[in-house]
Design a protein around this motif. Structure first.
Motif, PDB file in Angstrom:
ATOM      1  N   THR A  87       0.975  -1.128  -0.050  1.00  0.00           N
ATOM      2  CA  THR A  87       0.030  -0.063   0.115  1.00  0.00           C
ATOM      3  C   THR A  87       0.718   1.134  -0.088  1.00  0.00           C
ATOM      4  O   THR A  87       1.902   1.408   0.727  1.00  0.00           O
ATOM      5  N   GLY A  88       0.480   2.186  -0.833  1.00  0.00           N
ATOM      6  CA  GLY A  88       1.456   3.522  -1.012  1.00  0.00           C
ATOM      7  C   GLY A  88       2.638   3.144  -2.183  1.00  0.00           C
ATOM      8  O   GLY A  88       3.011   4.177  -2.556  1.00  0.00           O
ATOM      9  N   ALA A  89       2.654   2.336  -2.578  1.00  0.00           N
ATOM     10  CA  ALA A  89       3.680   1.943  -3.648  1.00  0.00           C
ATOM     11  C   ALA A  89       3.495   2.713  -4.877  1.00  0.00           C
ATOM     12  O   ALA A  89       2.245   2.686  -5.304  1.00  0.00           O
ATOM     13  N   ARG A  90       4.172   3.670  -5.374  1.00  0.00           N
ATOM     14  CA  ARG A  90       3.956   4.561  -6.641  1.00  0.00           C
ATOM     15  C   ARG A  90       4.922   4.063  -7.751  1.00  0.00           C
ATOM     16  O   ARG A  90       6.190   3.630  -7.234  1.00  0.00           O
ATOM     17  N   PHE A  91       4.466   4.130  -8.899  1.00  0.00           N
ATOM     18  CA  PHE A  91       5.394   4.216 -10.256  1.00  0.00           C
ATOM     19  C   PHE A  91       4.501   4.761 -11.422  1.00  0.00           C
ATOM     20  O   PHE A  91       3.705   5.157 -11.136  1.00  0.00           O
ATOM     21  N   THR A  92       5.630   5.152 -12.166  1.00  0.00           N
ATOM     22  CA  THR A  92       5.145   6.106 -13.320  1.00  0.00           C
ATOM     23  C   THR A  92       5.478   5.332 -14.521  1.00  0.00           C
ATOM     24  O   THR A  92       6.194   4.287 -14.859  1.00  0.00           O
ATOM     25  N   VAL A  93       4.166   5.403 -15.590  1.00  0.00           N
ATOM     26  CA  VAL A  93       4.322   5.027 -16.781  1.00  0.00           C
ATOM     27  C   VAL A  93       3.842   6.316 -17.719  1.00  0.00           C
ATOM     28  O   VAL A  93       2.707   7.073 -17.648  1.00  0.00           O
ATOM     29  N   GLY A  94       5.027   6.778 -18.479  1.00  0.00           N
ATOM     30  CA  GLY A  94       4.742   7.859 -19.175  1.00  0.00           C
ATOM     31  C   GLY A  94       4.449   9.218 -18.167  1.00  0.00           C
ATOM     32  O   GLY A  94       5.172   9.368 -17.200  1.00  0.00           O
ATOM     33  N   GLU A  95       3.522  10.088 -18.500  1.00  0.00           N
ATOM     34  CA  GLU A  95       3.119  10.959 -17.582  1.00  0.00           C
ATOM     35  C   GLU A  95       2.176  10.615 -16.145  1.00  0.00           C
ATOM     36  O   GLU A  95       1.669  11.475 -15.547  1.00  0.00           O
ATOM     37  N   TRP A  96       1.871   9.222 -16.369  1.00  0.00           N
ATOM     38  CA  TRP A  96       0.641   8.848 -15.206  1.00  0.00           C
ATOM     39  C   TRP A  96       1.497   8.413 -13.952  1.00  0.00           C
ATOM     40  O   TRP A  96       2.523   7.680 -14.127  1.00  0.00           O
ATOM     41  N   MET A  97       0.836   8.793 -13.029  1.00  0.00           N
ATOM     42  CA  MET A  97       1.513   8.231 -11.516  1.00  0.00           C
ATOM     43  C   MET A  97       0.524   7.162 -11.045  1.00  0.00           C
ATOM     44  O   MET A  97      -0.752   7.255 -11.213  1.00  0.00           O
ATOM     45  N   LEU A  98       0.886   6.111 -10.883  1.00  0.00           N
ATOM     46  CA  LEU A  98       0.107   5.182 -10.333  1.00  0.00           C
ATOM     47  C   LEU A  98       0.450   4.692  -9.065  1.00  0.00           C
ATOM     48  O   LEU A  98       1.454   4.718  -8.531  1.00  0.00           O
ATOM     49  N   VAL A  99      -0.694   4.584  -8.230  1.00  0.00           N
ATOM     50  CA  VAL A  99      -0.283   4.061  -6.563  1.00  0.00           C
ATOM     51  C   VAL A  99      -1.189   2.888  -6.178  1.00  0.00           C
ATOM     52  O   VAL A  99      -2.560   2.772  -6.610  1.00  0.00           O
ATOM     53  N   PHE A 100      -0.381   1.946  -5.747  1.00  0.00           N
ATOM     54  CA  PHE A 100      -1.076   0.776  -5.323  1.00  0.00           C
ATOM     55  C   PHE A 100      -1.833   0.918  -3.993  1.00  0.00           C
ATOM     56  O   PHE A 100      -1.262   1.699  -3.048  1.00  0.00           O
ATOM     57  N   SER A 101      -2.906   0.354  -3.715  1.00  0.00           N
ATOM     58  CA  SER A 101      -3.574   0.570  -2.344  1.00  0.00           C
ATOM     59  C   SER A 101      -4.450  -0.567  -2.011  1.00  0.00           C
ATOM     60  O   SER A 101      -5.058  -1.296  -3.030  1.00  0.00           O
ATOM     61  N   ARG A 102      -4.573  -1.101  -0.897  1.00  0.00           N
ATOM     62  CA  ARG A 102      -5.163  -2.315  -0.395  1.00  0.00           C
ATOM     63  C   ARG A 102      -5.458  -2.010   0.940  1.00  0.00           C
ATOM     64  O   ARG A 102      -4.556  -1.611   1.773  1.00  0.00           O
ATOM     65  N   ALA A 103      -6.567  -2.541   1.300  1.00  0.00           N
ATOM     66  CA  ALA A 103      -6.871  -1.967   2.862  1.00  0.00           C
ATOM     67  C   ALA A 103      -6.112  -2.657   3.555  1.00  0.00           C
ATOM     68  O   ALA A 103      -5.292  -3.935   3.541  1.00  0.00           O
ATOM     69  N   GLU A 104      -5.726  -2.161   4.873  1.00  0.00           N
ATOM     70  CA  GLU A 104      -4.525  -2.424   5.664  1.00  0.00           C
ATOM     71  C   GLU A 104      -4.759  -3.825   6.222  1.00  0.00           C
ATOM     72  O   GLU A 104      -3.727  -4.640   6.256  1.00  0.00           O
ATOM     73  N   PHE A 105      -5.953  -4.150   6.449  1.00  0.00           N
ATOM     74  CA  PHE A 105      -5.948  -5.438   7.102  1.00  0.00           C
ATOM     75  C   PHE A 105      -5.432  -6.800   6.412  1.00  0.00           C
ATOM     76  O   PHE A 105      -5.337  -7.583   6.643  1.00  0.00           O
ATOM     77  N   ALA A 106      -5.811  -6.360   5.065  1.00  0.00           N
ATOM     78  CA  ALA A 106      -5.296  -7.477   3.891  1.00  0.00           C
ATOM     79  C   ALA A 106      -3.820  -7.191   3.298  1.00  0.00           C
ATOM     80  O   ALA A 106      -3.252  -8.170   2.662  1.00  0.00           O
ATOM     81  N   ASP A 107      -3.147  -6.268   3.447  1.00  0.00           N
ATOM     82  CA  ASP A 107      -1.995  -5.756   3.052  1.00  0.00           C
ATOM     83  C   ASP A 107      -0.715  -6.592   3.909  1.00  0.00           C
ATOM     84  O   ASP A 107      -0.627  -6.347   5.326  1.00  0.00           O
ATOM     85  N   HIS A 108      -0.150  -7.524   3.273  1.00  0.00           N
ATOM     86  CA  HIS A 108       0.826  -8.316   3.827  1.00  0.00           C
ATOM     87  C   HIS A 108       1.877  -7.643   4.332  1.00  0.00           C
ATOM     88  O   HIS A 108       2.847  -7.946   5.142  1.00  0.00           O
ATOM     89  N   GLY A 109       2.319  -6.328   3.811  1.00  0.00           N
ATOM     90  CA  GLY A 109       3.478  -5.473   4.110  1.00  0.00           C
ATOM     91  C   GLY A 109       3.082  -5.084   5.603  1.00  0.00           C
ATOM     92  O   GLY A 109       4.541  -4.448   6.109  1.00  0.00           O
ATOM     93  N   ARG A 110       2.041  -5.020   6.199  1.00  0.00           N
ATOM     94  CA  ARG A 110       1.838  -4.527   7.529  1.00  0.00           C
ATOM     95  C   ARG A 110       1.999  -5.646   8.668  1.00  0.00           C
ATOM     96  O   ARG A 110       1.285  -6.666   8.428  1.00  0.00           O
ATOM     97  N   PRO A 111       2.672  -5.415   9.748  1.00  0.00           N
ATOM     98  CA  PRO A 111       3.006  -6.349  10.584  1.00  0.00           C
ATOM     99  C   PRO A 111       1.597  -6.798  11.134  1.00  0.00           C
ATOM    100  O   PRO A 111       0.867  -5.928  11.631  1.00  0.00           O
ATOM    101  N   TYR A 112       1.476  -8.083  11.229  1.00  0.00           N
ATOM    102  CA  TYR A 112       0.344  -8.781  12.034  1.00  0.00           C
ATOM    103  C   TYR A 112      -1.012  -8.112  11.369  1.00  0.00           C
ATOM    104  O   TYR A 112      -2.087  -7.901  12.271  1.00  0.00           O
ATOM    105  N   GLY A 113      -0.868  -7.699  10.050  1.00  0.00           N
ATOM    106  CA  GLY A 113      -2.218  -7.420   9.454  1.00  0.00           C
ATOM    107  C   GLY A 113      -2.669  -5.916   9.999  1.00  0.00           C
ATOM    108  O   GLY A 113      -3.761  -5.753   9.598  1.00  0.00           O
TER     109      GLY A 113
END
Length: 157
Positions: A101-127
């Motif tokens: 959640t919050g990871a950003r990347f660019t494609v040409g002039e476009w900014m893309l940000v990944f988002s997933r509810a915190e309870f399901a984001d594996h990157g957050r300790p203990y969900g």
């Protein structure tokens, strides 16, 4: 203790596979904004008409997001663009990153940000958060107004 650890595969969430409404927030020039809900196992991003998400100014196949068997969403950049983390180029000229959640990347002039509810984001300790951070962190700015149509756009731009 090592006997108990054999075969142990810790997880950081107990959410259902694909839970948390994984999505990409896509914007350009603070004017064009949309949300793409990641409901497919493979989402292609580029300017080719056959891509799941078509973005004006992108390479024909600029990036791919794959929902893998670990319930992670993995970005592979085939074209140029900034990524959230440093990722070395592989033998095919692509760069790969597991999205959080919050990871950003660019494609040409476009900014893309990944988002997933915190309870399901594996990157957050203990969900999710484990108490009190909000008490000593300053408030974040309000989120921009993204239309939440739920439909995957066929062409942007």
């Amino acid at each position: 203790m090592s006997e108990r650890m054999q075969g142990y595969a810790p997880t950081t969430t107990h959410a259902e596979w694909g839970a948390g409404d994984p999505r990409l927030l896509i914007s350009r020039d603070d004017q064009d904004r949309t949300v793409v809900h990641l409901t497919r196992d493979t989402v292609t991003i580029g300017s080719d008409g056959g891509c799941t998400v078509c973005l004006e100014g992108a390479a024909p196949l600029h990036a791919t997001v794959v929902h893998d068997d670990r319930d992670e969403y993995v970005l592979t950049m085939h074209g140029p663009g900034l990524m959230n983390a440093y990722c070395p180029v592989d033998q095919h000229g692509a760069r790969t990153e597991t999205l959080r959640t919050g990871a950003r990347f660019t494609v040409g002039e476009w900014m893309l940000v990944f988002s997933r509810a915190e309870f399901a984001d594996h990157g957050r300790p203990y969900g999710g958060r484990q108490g009190g951070e909000g008490g000593h962190q300053s408030r974040q700015p309000e989120r921009p107004d993204y239309p939440a149509t739920g439909a995957i756009p066929t062409r942007l731009g």
